[in-house]
Design a protein around this motif. Structure first.
Motif, PDB file in Angstrom:
ATOM      1  N   THR A  60     -28.051  -4.855 -16.287  1.00 54.68           N
ATOM      2  CA  THR A  60     -27.899  -5.339 -14.907  1.00 54.68           C
ATOM      3  C   THR A  60     -27.408  -6.781 -14.898  1.00 54.68           C
ATOM      4  OG1 THR A  60     -29.616  -3.857 -14.093  1.00 54.68           O
ATOM      5  CG2 THR A  60     -29.099  -5.787 -12.737  1.00 54.68           C
ATOM      6  N   PHE A  61     -27.987  -7.608 -15.772  1.00 51.10           N
ATOM      7  CA  PHE A  61     -27.580  -9.011 -15.833  1.00 51.10           C
ATOM      8  C   PHE A  61     -26.102  -9.130 -16.199  1.00 51.10           C
ATOM      9  CE2 PHE A  61     -26.911 -12.909 -18.303  1.00 51.10           C
ATOM     10  CZ  PHE A  61     -27.292 -13.868 -17.366  1.00 51.10           C
ATOM     11  N   SER A  62     -25.652  -8.380 -17.197  1.00 50.76           N
ATOM     12  CA  SER A  62     -24.256  -8.450 -17.637  1.00 50.76           C
ATOM     13  C   SER A  62     -23.313  -8.027 -16.521  1.00 50.76           C
ATOM     14  CB  SER A  62     -24.044  -7.566 -18.869  1.00 50.76           C
ATOM     15  OG  SER A  62     -24.838  -8.010 -19.953  1.00 50.76           O
ATOM     16  N   ARG A  63     -23.678  -6.963 -15.808  1.00 51.19           N
ATOM     17  CA  ARG A  63     -22.828  -6.487 -14.720  1.00 51.19           C
ATOM     18  C   ARG A  63     -22.767  -7.505 -13.590  1.00 51.19           C
ATOM     19  NH1 ARG A  63     -24.479  -4.192 -10.263  1.00 51.19           N
ATOM     20  NH2 ARG A  63     -26.496  -3.598 -11.169  1.00 51.19           N
ATOM     21  N   ARG A  64     -23.935  -8.023 -13.192  1.00 51.96           N
ATOM     22  CA  ARG A  64     -23.963  -8.971 -12.084  1.00 51.96           C
ATOM     23  C   ARG A  64     -23.289 -10.292 -12.462  1.00 51.96           C
ATOM     24  NH1 ARG A  64     -29.157  -8.108  -9.145  1.00 51.96           N
ATOM     25  NH2 ARG A  64     -27.961  -6.232  -8.681  1.00 51.96           N
ATOM     26  N   PHE A  65     -23.452 -10.713 -13.710  1.00 49.73           N
ATOM     27  CA  PHE A  65     -22.819 -11.943 -14.182  1.00 49.73           C
ATOM     28  C   PHE A  65     -21.309 -11.830 -14.065  1.00 49.73           C
ATOM     29  CE2 PHE A  65     -21.349 -15.237 -16.947  1.00 49.73           C
ATOM     30  CZ  PHE A  65     -22.354 -16.188 -16.994  1.00 49.73           C
ATOM     31  N   ARG A  66     -20.757 -10.707 -14.527  1.00 52.88           N
ATOM     32  CA  ARG A  66     -19.308 -10.518 -14.450  1.00 52.88           C
ATOM     33  C   ARG A  66     -18.836 -10.465 -12.998  1.00 52.88           C
ATOM     34  NH1 ARG A  66     -14.868  -8.925 -17.340  1.00 52.88           N
ATOM     35  NH2 ARG A  66     -15.947  -8.671 -19.318  1.00 52.88           N
ATOM     36  N   GLU A  67     -19.610  -9.845 -12.127  1.00 49.83           N
ATOM     37  CA  GLU A  67     -19.249  -9.782 -10.714  1.00 49.83           C
ATOM     38  C   GLU A  67     -19.192 -11.176 -10.095  1.00 49.83           C
ATOM     39  OE1 GLU A  67     -22.190  -7.281  -9.013  1.00 49.83           O
ATOM     40  OE2 GLU A  67     -21.187  -5.401  -9.566  1.00 49.83           O
ATOM     41  N   GLU A  68     -20.118 -12.038 -10.474  1.00 50.31           N
ATOM     42  CA  GLU A  68     -20.214 -13.367  -9.882  1.00 50.31           C
ATOM     43  C   GLU A  68     -19.282 -14.378 -10.524  1.00 50.31           C
ATOM     44  OE1 GLU A  68     -24.248 -14.695  -9.959  1.00 50.31           O
ATOM     45  OE2 GLU A  68     -24.975 -13.064  -8.694  1.00 50.31           O
ATOM     46  N   VAL A  69     -19.097 -14.270 -11.828  1.00 52.48           N
ATOM     47  CA  VAL A  69     -18.390 -15.309 -12.570  1.00 52.48           C
ATOM     48  C   VAL A  69     -17.000 -14.870 -13.012  1.00 52.48           C
ATOM     49  CG1 VAL A  69     -18.539 -16.844 -14.582  1.00 52.48           C
ATOM     50  CG2 VAL A  69     -20.600 -16.257 -13.323  1.00 52.48           C
ATOM     51  N   GLY A  70     -16.812 -13.564 -13.196  1.00 53.91           N
ATOM     52  CA  GLY A  70     -15.507 -13.071 -13.607  1.00 53.91           C
ATOM     53  C   GLY A  70     -15.309 -12.984 -15.100  1.00 53.91           C
ATOM     54  N   THR A  71     -16.360 -13.225 -15.871  1.00 47.58           N
ATOM     55  CA  THR A  71     -16.284 -13.121 -17.323  1.00 47.58           C
ATOM     56  C   THR A  71     -17.646 -12.694 -17.841  1.00 47.58           C
ATOM     57  OG1 THR A  71     -15.613 -14.324 -19.326  1.00 47.58           O
ATOM     58  CG2 THR A  71     -16.942 -15.534 -17.710  1.00 47.58           C
ATOM     59  N   THR A  72     -17.750 -12.420 -19.136  1.00 47.68           N
ATOM     60  CA  THR A  72     -19.026 -11.990 -19.701  1.00 47.68           C
ATOM     61  C   THR A  72     -19.923 -13.193 -19.953  1.00 47.68           C
ATOM     62  OG1 THR A  72     -18.396 -12.182 -22.031  1.00 47.68           O
ATOM     63  CG2 THR A  72     -17.808 -10.125 -20.887  1.00 47.68           C
ATOM     64  N   PRO A  73     -21.254 -12.994 -20.046  1.00 42.74           N
ATOM     65  CA  PRO A  73     -22.146 -14.123 -20.336  1.00 42.74           C
ATOM     66  C   PRO A  73     -21.804 -14.825 -21.645  1.00 42.74           C
ATOM     67  CG  PRO A  73     -23.403 -12.235 -19.555  1.00 42.74           C
ATOM     68  CD  PRO A  73     -22.001 -11.749 -19.752  1.00 42.74           C
ATOM     69  N   VAL A  74     -21.452 -14.058 -22.672  1.00 46.04           N
ATOM     70  CA  VAL A  74     -21.150 -14.658 -23.973  1.00 46.04           C
ATOM     71  C   VAL A  74     -19.876 -15.502 -23.890  1.00 46.04           C
ATOM     72  CG1 VAL A  74     -20.514 -14.169 -26.364  1.00 46.04           C
ATOM     73  CG2 VAL A  74     -22.374 -12.884 -25.275  1.00 46.04           C
TER      74      VAL A  74
END
Length: 346
Positions: free
Chosen positions: A259-273
């Motif tokens: 969920t975090f990875s999906r939401r992060f990409r939705e908000e930021v446009g890239t992966t957390p890493v």
């Protein structure tokens, strides 16, 4: 028209000249971005680093897209003196080939000197493409125009998911405020992160926006109760020097990793890493510019662990080693370099 140098070095003591091209129907906000960003940049002694002038087809009165006109003092002859040419967007009718590139402008573009950079903001990419400056290059424009732009110019590699594209001497920005991002990027490229960050603070804009314009494309608005990753991003920025795993980031956000990875990409446009790596590179750049810490200490402070890891990531991100980066920007700031600095590519 051949464009020669990939990154013109600013070796002269004279300010770098930025010419802004105001065509009839120009959008006032985008036209003002270069003078606001570049005009704010100052060197260590307070001297201006750029000279920004505005020109039109003939000089004189230029109609804007709003309910007013502006008066410019220069005509197209000043394009021959430009170190950087910025083309803001403008309203354009259905007869696009002629309107995007009027004959006088086509002729004036051939007078650009070797090494001059050419920048488009938003749909002004049509001007560059019509002039042939984007042939075989990667470029971007406003996401709403990307498909039509690609059909019109199949020889251009259109990337609709980014805020800007830096192809050395030809740069393109996506819609509207992405012009701010691109101008700050050029400041960073020319004079380092500290100068760019200082200008961003003066203009009250973020020095670096994460993600791309894909995050602004029309989509259903998430429920207001949906959790955000913004607090976790702020938390991570205060801990760049230590190890941070995806699981730890997700745990801080009280989400599953998926969920975090999906939401992060939705908000930021890239992966957390990818985001974390970029933040660490930016932190390392600031330390190299503003401190005398040894490279291995910079690597530790920015979370890369070893000097070898830092060298690898900086080479991948900006194409030079930590020492070459430090020497280049110390020399540009007027400090003696300990060795021959290399120009820093994008």
């Amino acid at each position: 028209m051949a464009m020669m140098c990939k990154d013109p070095a600013m070796v002269s003591s004279a300010p770098h000249r930025v010419v802004v091209l105001a065509l009839d129907g120009v959008y006032p906000f985008e036209m003002s971005i270069p003078v606001r960003i570049f005009g704010t940049a100052r060197g260590p002694g307070g001297e201006p680093l750029y000279e920004v002038i505005t020109c039109g087809i003939d000089g004189g009165t230029v109609r804007t897209s709003a309910d007013f006109s502006v008066t410019v003092e220069h005509g197209l002859d000043v394009l021959a003196t430009a170190d950087t040419l910025v083309v803001p967007p403008f309203t354009c009718g259905p007869d696009r080939p002629q309107e995007w590139l009027p004959a006088p402008l086509a002729a004036a573009l051939t007078t650009l000197r070797p090494g001059a950079r050419v920048v488009s903001i938003c749909t002004a990419a049509y001007v560059l493409a019509t002039a042939g400056l984007l042939d075989g290059r990667r470029a971007t424009t406003h996401w709403n125009e990307a498909e039509e732009f690609q059909r019109a110019f199949p020889g251009v590699e259109v990337d609709p998911g980014v805020l800007f594209v830096d192809d050395g001497d030809v740069l393109t920005a996506a819609g509207v405020a992405a012009g701010v991002d691109l101008c700050l990027h050029l400041l960073r490229r020319d004079h380092g992160s500290e100068v760019a960050n200082r200008v961003a603070r003066r203009c009250v804009v973020p020095p670096w926006r994460d993600g791309g314009q894909a995050q602004f494309i029309e989509r259903p608005v998430p429920p207001s109760s949906a959790a955000s990753t913004s607090a976790t991003r702020a938390w991570a920025l205060g801990r760049l020097g230590g190890p941070l795993t995806l699981a730890e980031l997700a745990a801080h956000a009280r989400m599953s990793v998926r969920t975090f990875s999906r939401r992060f990409r939705e908000e930021v446009g890239t992966t957390p890493v990818q985001w974390l790596t970029r933040q660490r590179v930016e932190h390392a750049r600031r330390l190299l510019e503003t401190t005398d810490l040894p490279v291995d200490r910079v690597a530790a402070e920015s979370g890369f662990g070893t000097a070898a890891s830092l060298r690898q990531h900086m080479a991948a991100a900006i194409g030079v080693s930590p020492m070459a980066y430090r020497q280049t920007f110390r020399a540009r700031a007027g400090e003696p370099a300990t060795g021959r600095g290399e120009p820093v590519p994008s």
